[in-house]
Scaffold this active site. Sequence first.
Site, PDB file in Angstrom:
ATOM      1  N   HIS A 207       0.846  -1.147  -0.130  1.00  0.00           N
ATOM      2  CA  HIS A 207      -0.185  -0.045   0.153  1.00  0.00           C
ATOM      3  C   HIS A 207       0.947   1.326   0.127  1.00  0.00           C
ATOM      4  CE1 HIS A 207      -2.907   3.142   1.490  1.00  0.00           C
ATOM      5  NE2 HIS A 207      -3.670   2.393   1.277  1.00  0.00           N
ATOM      6  N   CYS A 245      -3.887   2.531  -4.207  1.00  0.00           N
ATOM      7  CA  CYS A 245      -4.757   3.388  -3.730  1.00  0.00           C
ATOM      8  C   CYS A 245      -4.492   4.954  -4.052  1.00  0.00           C
ATOM      9  CB  CYS A 245      -4.229   3.320  -2.165  1.00  0.00           C
ATOM     10  SG  CYS A 245      -5.200   4.351  -1.178  1.00  0.00           S
ATOM     11  N   HIS A 274      -7.711   0.458  -4.307  1.00  0.00           N
ATOM     12  CA  HIS A 274      -8.577   1.324  -3.254  1.00  0.00           C
ATOM     13  C   HIS A 274      -9.116   2.644  -4.290  1.00  0.00           C
ATOM     14  CE1 HIS A 274      -6.600  -0.120   0.562  1.00  0.00           C
ATOM     15  NE2 HIS A 274      -7.027  -1.267  -0.119  1.00  0.00           N
ATOM     16  N   ASP A 319     -13.122   3.079  -1.255  1.00  0.00           N
ATOM     17  CA  ASP A 319     -12.346   3.271  -0.092  1.00  0.00           C
ATOM     18  C   ASP A 319     -13.064   4.253   0.893  1.00  0.00           C
ATOM     19  OD1 ASP A 319     -10.332   3.155   1.523  1.00  0.00           O
ATOM     20  OD2 ASP A 319      -8.921   4.038   0.279  1.00  0.00           O
ATOM     21  N   HIS A 320     -12.422   5.054   1.653  1.00  0.00           N
ATOM     22  CA  HIS A 320     -13.190   5.808   2.568  1.00  0.00           C
ATOM     23  C   HIS A 320     -14.228   6.519   2.233  1.00  0.00           C
ATOM     24  CE1 HIS A 320      -8.761   6.474   4.452  1.00  0.00           C
ATOM     25  NE2 HIS A 320      -9.262   4.754   4.418  1.00  0.00           N
ATOM     26  N   TYR A 333     -15.270   4.305   7.494  1.00  0.00           N
ATOM     27  CA  TYR A 333     -15.739   3.039   7.254  1.00  0.00           C
ATOM     28  C   TYR A 333     -16.945   2.846   7.654  1.00  0.00           C
ATOM     29  CZ  TYR A 333     -11.180   1.897   5.754  1.00  0.00           C
ATOM     30  OH  TYR A 333     -10.029   1.951   5.187  1.00  0.00           O
TER      31      TYR A 333
END
Length: 360
Positions: A207, A245, A274, A319-320, A333
Site C-alpha cells: 500500500h 490506492c 482502493h 475506499d473511505h 468506514y
Amino acid sequence: MKLVFRWFGEKHDTVTLEQIRQIPGVEGVVGALFDIPVGEVWPLEEIMKLKETVERAGLKLEVIESVNVHEDIKLGLPTRDRYIENYKETIRNLAKAGVKVVCYNFMPVFDWMRTDLHKKLPDGSETMEYDHSLIEGVTPDELIERVKEGSEGFVLPGWEWDRLEKLRETFELYKNVDEEKLFENLVYFLERVIPVCEECDVKLAIHPDDPPWSIFGLPRIITNKENIERLLKAVDSPYNGITLCMGSLGANPENNIPEMIRYFGKMGRIHFAHVRNLKFTGEKSFYETAHPSFCGSHDLFEVMKAFHDIGYEGYIRPDHGRLIWGEKARPGYGLYDRALGATYILGLWEAISKMKERYC
C-alpha cells in the site's frame, strides 16, 4: 474487476455482513484478524473461523488487509528474522484458507495520518481531513491523543494504541534510518517472503504511503511512480505487486493516477485497488469526499477507464466514505457512503464497457 468491501469483523465493525451482501455487485469482503499482535503468526484456526463466518453470509474472503509488518523489520533490527519467519507462516496459513492477495504497508510508526477525523461538511456529513500545517504545529504524542479521542472507541487499522505507547523509543530508533536504509530493509523483507508467496500462490500488494510525503521527519518510500517501479524491479516477481490506492497517491497532485494504472497494470503488478476521491484545500491539505468526480479533485471516470483499458480482473474496493444520514461508525468506514461509492464504481464500469462495445 471483482468488487469487494472492507469489513472489520463482528467485534469491531458497525457494518454487518448481511448489509454488505445487499450491496449490488459486491462479491466479497476484505478482512483481517485485528486481535493478533503485530508480528505474531495468524493461527490457521482463527483464519478459518473468519472465512466460515464470511462464507455463511454468501460472500468470499480472498483479500486480507492488512498483515502488518513488525516495526523491527522496518528498522532492520537483529530481531527482524524471527518476525519475517512469522510473516511467512501467516502467508502459508492464509493460502490454506483460499486467500489470494495480502495487502501490507511499510510506513514507519504511522500507517496513515489525518488531522481531523470528523470534519463537518456544508451538507452536514462528516469526513476525514489532512492539514499539513497542523502536523508541523504539534508533537507526535499530541497528535496521537487527538486521533485517539476522535476514534470514539473504534479500532483504527494501523493505530494500535499499545504499540504507539512506545512512541518516543521508536522515534529514537528511526534517527538512524533514512529513505535508502528503509528501502533496503523492505527489499530484505521481500526477498525472503516473496518465494513463499510464489509457492503458495498468494500475491503481496504494498500500500502506498498515506500521505505520500514525510511526516515528523520519518522516511517515506512508496510515494510515486518512480519509487514504486524501483521496488518492483528490485524484487522482480509477479507476486510482488501494489495496492493502487488512488486516495493515498492522489493526495499529491503530481501523481497521475490513470497513467500509473496503465503503466503498472500492463506490467501485471496491480493486485488490489482502493478507489476514493478527495478535495484539495491547499498545499499538502485535503479532505475526503464522496466518490463522484464532481465532488472532489479527481476524475473517477478516467480512473475507472484506465482500469478497464488494461483489462483489470483484480480486486477493487470503494475506499473511505463520509459518515452520512446520522450514521455512527468508524471514521471513513461507515456503510452508506461506501455503498454509494460501490454503486458509482459499478455504474462507471458498466457505462465504459457498453460504450466500447457499441460505439468503438
